[in-house]
Motif scaffolding. Structure first.
Motif, short mmCIF file in Angstrom:
data_model
loop_
_atom_site.label_atom_id
_atom_site.label_comp_id
_atom_site.label_asym_id
_atom_site.label_seq_id
_atom_site.Cartn_x
_atom_site.Cartn_y
_atom_site.Cartn_z
N PHE A 243 20.56 72.17 30.63
CA PHE A 243 21.38 71.98 29.64
C PHE A 243 21.09 70.85 28.91
O PHE A 243 21.22 70.82 27.74
CB PHE A 243 23.00 72.22 30.10
CG PHE A 243 23.35 73.40 30.92
CD1 PHE A 243 23.25 74.81 30.24
CD2 PHE A 243 23.45 73.37 32.26
CE1 PHE A 243 23.65 75.74 30.84
CE2 PHE A 243 23.70 74.68 32.93
CZ PHE A 243 24.05 75.74 32.28
N THR A 244 21.07 69.78 29.51
CA THR A 244 20.85 68.33 28.65
C THR A 244 19.56 68.37 28.07
O THR A 244 19.42 68.08 26.82
CB THR A 244 20.86 67.38 29.79
OG1 THR A 244 21.91 67.36 30.55
CG2 THR A 244 20.80 66.05 29.10
N VAL A 245 18.48 68.85 28.65
CA VAL A 245 16.99 69.00 27.90
C VAL A 245 17.12 69.75 26.81
O VAL A 245 16.53 69.52 25.55
CB VAL A 245 16.05 69.26 28.93
CG1 VAL A 245 14.67 69.56 28.24
CG2 VAL A 245 15.87 68.43 29.92
N VAL A 246 17.65 70.91 26.94
CA VAL A 246 17.86 71.99 25.73
C VAL A 246 18.91 71.36 24.63
O VAL A 246 18.43 71.38 23.34
CB VAL A 246 18.30 73.24 26.12
CG1 VAL A 246 18.55 74.20 25.00
CG2 VAL A 246 17.30 73.78 27.23
N SER A 247 19.72 70.85 24.93
CA SER A 247 20.57 70.15 23.85
C SER A 247 19.86 69.01 23.19
O SER A 247 20.09 68.76 22.00
CB SER A 247 21.98 69.62 24.45
OG SER A 247 21.57 68.51 25.26
N LYS A 248 19.00 68.33 23.94
CA LYS A 248 18.27 67.11 22.90
C LYS A 248 17.15 67.76 22.30
O LYS A 248 16.97 66.94 21.42
CB LYS A 248 17.99 66.21 24.41
CG LYS A 248 18.84 65.41 24.92
CD LYS A 248 19.91 64.83 24.15
CE LYS A 248 21.30 64.22 24.87
NZ LYS A 248 22.33 63.79 24.20
N LEU A 252 15.69 68.05 17.71
CA LEU A 252 14.12 67.47 17.12
C LEU A 252 13.27 68.86 16.83
O LEU A 252 12.83 68.82 15.84
CB LEU A 252 13.61 67.05 18.38
CG LEU A 252 12.32 66.55 18.24
CD1 LEU A 252 12.47 65.33 17.31
CD2 LEU A 252 11.60 65.88 19.44
N LEU A 253 13.49 70.03 17.41
CA LEU A 253 12.68 71.20 17.06
C LEU A 253 13.03 71.78 15.62
O LEU A 253 12.13 72.12 14.75
CB LEU A 253 12.58 72.37 17.97
CG LEU A 253 11.79 71.95 19.38
CD1 LEU A 253 12.04 73.13 20.27
CD2 LEU A 253 10.41 71.82 19.14
N ILE A 255 14.32 69.84 13.20
CA ILE A 255 14.12 69.13 11.96
C ILE A 255 12.42 69.38 11.83
O ILE A 255 12.20 69.42 10.81
CB ILE A 255 14.17 67.65 12.53
CG1 ILE A 255 15.76 67.19 12.45
CG2 ILE A 255 13.62 66.76 11.62
CD1 ILE A 255 15.92 66.10 13.05
N LEU A 256 11.76 69.47 12.97
CA LEU A 256 10.40 69.75 12.85
C LEU A 256 9.82 70.91 12.05
O LEU A 256 9.44 71.06 11.25
CB LEU A 256 9.55 69.89 14.20
CG LEU A 256 9.49 68.29 14.75
CD1 LEU A 256 8.76 68.43 16.41
CD2 LEU A 256 8.90 67.58 13.77
N VAL A 257 10.65 72.12 12.38
CA VAL A 257 10.45 73.53 12.03
C VAL A 257 11.01 73.49 10.55
O VAL A 257 10.60 73.92 9.57
CB VAL A 257 10.72 74.59 12.85
CG1 VAL A 257 10.67 75.98 12.16
CG2 VAL A 257 9.85 74.42 14.28
N GLY A 258 12.03 73.18 10.41
CA GLY A 258 13.11 73.08 9.17
C GLY A 258 12.43 72.06 8.07
O GLY A 258 12.31 72.64 7.06
N GLY A 259 11.76 70.77 8.57
CA GLY A 259 11.07 70.14 7.53
C GLY A 259 9.95 70.86 6.93
O GLY A 259 9.50 71.07 5.83
N SER A 260 9.00 71.75 7.88
CA SER A 260 7.72 72.49 7.43
C SER A 260 8.31 73.70 6.38
O SER A 260 7.59 74.05 5.67
CB SER A 260 7.09 73.16 8.54
OG SER A 260 7.88 74.03 9.26
N MET A 280 23.19 70.29 15.95
CA MET A 280 23.82 69.23 16.43
C MET A 280 25.18 69.70 17.11
O MET A 280 25.48 69.13 18.17
CB MET A 280 24.04 67.79 15.62
CG MET A 280 22.68 67.26 14.97
SD MET A 280 21.69 66.69 16.29
CE MET A 280 22.72 65.16 16.72
N ASN A 281 25.63 70.39 16.33
CA ASN A 281 27.06 71.00 16.57
C ASN A 281 26.91 72.09 17.79
O ASN A 281 28.16 72.27 18.45
CB ASN A 281 27.80 71.48 15.36
CG ASN A 281 29.13 71.04 15.43
OD1 ASN A 281 29.76 70.99 16.28
ND2 ASN A 281 29.63 71.06 13.99
N ILE A 282 25.92 72.49 17.83
CA ILE A 282 25.63 73.48 19.06
C ILE A 282 25.19 72.87 20.24
O ILE A 282 25.28 73.50 21.20
CB ILE A 282 24.76 74.77 18.40
CG1 ILE A 282 24.92 76.16 19.35
CG2 ILE A 282 23.18 74.14 18.93
CD1 ILE A 282 24.20 77.16 18.78
#
Length: 580
Positions: A243-248, A252-253, A255-260, A280-282
């Protein structure tokens, strides 16, 4: 058993208000990223500075609204959880109180304490704070996903995949935790039992120098409880990092995909900013999911334990249409009564006797002969397996339990006194109806007023748990006073003067003989307690071996005679009465 959903339904309007407040608070929270998108696209990039004031007022309104609805939501859920746990604890305790004596023969007190306290508390969490968070997680996640798909459906596939992964892990974790919690609940009950027994019998433990043995026994259960909790932690630690890994990683993903997507003009910068806020809210629902699954599994296991208690039904039941006696005269009759408990040998065999109102029956016999079982059958703690017991010529199975037990006053050898005042212990069961003069008269008749009135607080003296601080004789005299104060038509004394000196015993026996309208059944090991009875029964291996008056039994030179000789020696020529 009343289902948890029924308890929730009892407070449906309160829960409805709480849920509506929850929905309002989360919905307002979801509006903030939309305003952020407007600030970026219209004000910063578009130069529409005139809209900034309205957008800032919107942020302020959202903040104030969330404060109000969050407070209402949390207060109401907490309040409802406390009310439901109180109702459940009350109903469970009433159910336990309504179960028959055979249930308590096979169930230890520690287990029942665990069900009434810890298990109800786990359910309290589930219908209160934990339940609120579960609802909030599902609604919060759902509405965020909707908002994300409205912004950009391609980018929304990322959080959707993340939530599906977290949900699958949560299901696996819940199943594994359910098994562990079942074992934790059982061991918690065992640990409570060991602790309660040892603390209750601490004087016996010290008298036999068993401290080390009892400590080792407690530590063995404590180690087992520790190991089970560590097993629970291992399950939690094994899966929670996912759960922690997915939330972190998710923001990041995003921002990367959205930026493209922004660079390819498929999405505005403001919308991507809003999307990042949503991602971030999810995160917090994903982080909470593991802990919530942990708490919910505990509540499910506890509910299963409570269901088992509710699955127990009383074997001694009220008759559908009980016979109502206008007045209990006190006639007692056992007609060919036999009795055995489940999976046990026969305790009583073919017992028959009749005690007329106002008369006295004495019962003697070695330990284990079945003397106390006769009293338990008379009070209908158990039902006879053969034959019948009658009070005033009515089968006691046709009488209401309330009238039957109210008509029988019992003084047991194993005296149980509550941690309360002496006055309230004597009034037990009839606090509203007995005045102080009655209590004092009963104490005088029971030869208890002497030591009571020498105490600093006298009748208002609070005695310790189970009468700690009083001698065995003092406890027996308070117990006798309790029975005398009730003035029951049938009075039973089960070896209740065993801790008294001969002089005090004789004074109490004189008081009992003066109860002209009271039927007396006296169980004793000492002949001095029964020699003046109208009839004496001598039990051996659950059957009547001898019966008759004191003089008749001495002439038979049987078991009664042998008991007399062992206690007082050979009877003199002038007669055995001189012994007393």
């Amino acid at each position: 058993m009343k289902k948890i959903s029924s308890y929730i339904w009892d407070y449906k309007f309160s829960y409805l208000g709480a849920v509506l407040s929850l929905l309002a608070a989360v919905t307002l929270d979801m509006m903030a990223p939309r305003l952020t998108a407007r600030v970026v696209d219209d004000v910063i990039l578009g130069g529409k500075t005139g809209e900034l004031g309205f957008l800032l007022l919107g942020f302020l309104g959202i903040g104030l609204g969330r404060c109000v609805f969050q407070y209402i939501k949390e207060y109401t859920f907490d309040k409802n959880g406390a009310r439901i746990s109180g109702d459940m604890r009350r109903d469970l305790f009433r159910h336990i109180q309504g179960l028959s004596a055979d249930f308590f023969d096979r169930t230890n007190t520690g287990e029942l304490m665990a069900r009434v306290k810890e298990d109800i508390d786990h359910i309290w969490d589930a219908v209160g704070y934990v339940g609120m968070l579960l609802l909030e997680v599902f609604y919060h996640t759902g509405i965020i996903l909707v908002c994300m798909y409205m912004l950009n459906w391609k980018l929304a596939l990322l959080p959707t995949a993340a939530m599906l992964l977290c949900g699958s892990i949560a299901i696996i974790m819940e199943r594994k935790l359910g098994v562990v919690y079942e074992e934790i609940s059982e061991e918690n009950a065992a640990l409570n039992t060991v602790a309660e027994e040892n603390l209750g019998g601490v004087r016996t433990v010290k008298a036999f120098a068993r401290e080390s043995f009892e400590i080792d026994k407690f530590l063995a259960h404590n180690k087992r409880y520790y190991d089970l909790n560590m097993a629970q932690s291992k399950v939690f630690v094994r899966y929670y990092p996912f759960f922690t890994v997915v939330s972190k990683v998710l923001p990041l993903l995003t921002i990367l995909v959205g930026g493209s997507l922004v660079m390819s003009k498929e999405m505005t910068l403001g919308r991507m900013t809003a999307f990042v806020e949503y991602s971030m809210n999810i995160v917090w629902p994903m982080e909470m999911l593991g802990w919530l699954t942990n708490s919910f599994s505990s509540a499910v296991a506890s509910n299963g334990k409570i269901k088992k208690i509710y699955g127990e039904k009383p074997t001694i039941k009220e008759p559908t249409k009980p016979v109502k006696l206008d007045h209990v005269r006190g006639k007692v009759c056992f007609d060919h009564v036999s009795f055995h408990k489940e999976d046990q040998h026969e305790i009583l065999h073919d017992i028959s006797f009749t005690v007329e109102p106002g008369k006295t029956l004495g019962i003697m016999g070695a330990t284990g002969a079945g003397k106390t079982s006769i009293i338990q059958l008379l009070q209908r703690m158990y039902d006879a397996t053969d034959g019948a017991v009658y009070v005033d010529d009515v089968d006691i199975r046709l009488l209401s339990l309330g009238q039957l037990r109210a008509g029988v006053g019992v003084v047991m050898q194993d005296v149980f006194l509550f941690s309360d005042t002496i006055n309230d212990n004597i009034k037990l069961g009839k606090k509203r109806y007995l005045d102080f003069n009655t209590v004092r008269k009963a104490s005088t008749d029971a030869q208890a007023s002497g030591f009571i009135e020498r105490m600093e607080e006298r009748y208002d003296t609070v005695i310790g748990e189970r009468g700690v601080g009083l001698s065995g004789g003092q406890k027996q005299r308070i117990s006798i006073a309790r029975a005398l104060a009730k003035r029951n038509p049938i009075l039973v004394l089960d070896d209740s003067t065993s801790a008294l000196d001969m002089e005090t015993e004789q004074m109490i026996q004189r008081t009992l003989r003066n109860l002209e309208h009271t039927t007396r059944i006296i169980i004793a090991h000492r002949i001095s307690a029964v020699w003046q009875a109208d009839e004496i029964l001598v039990l051996e291996s659950g059957a009547i071996a001898e019966r008759g008056t004191h003089e008749e039994l001495l002439k038979k030179r049987g078991l009664y005679y042998e008991t007399f000789v062992s206690q007082y020696g050979e009877p003199s020529k002038e007669g055995s009465r001189n012994v007393f």
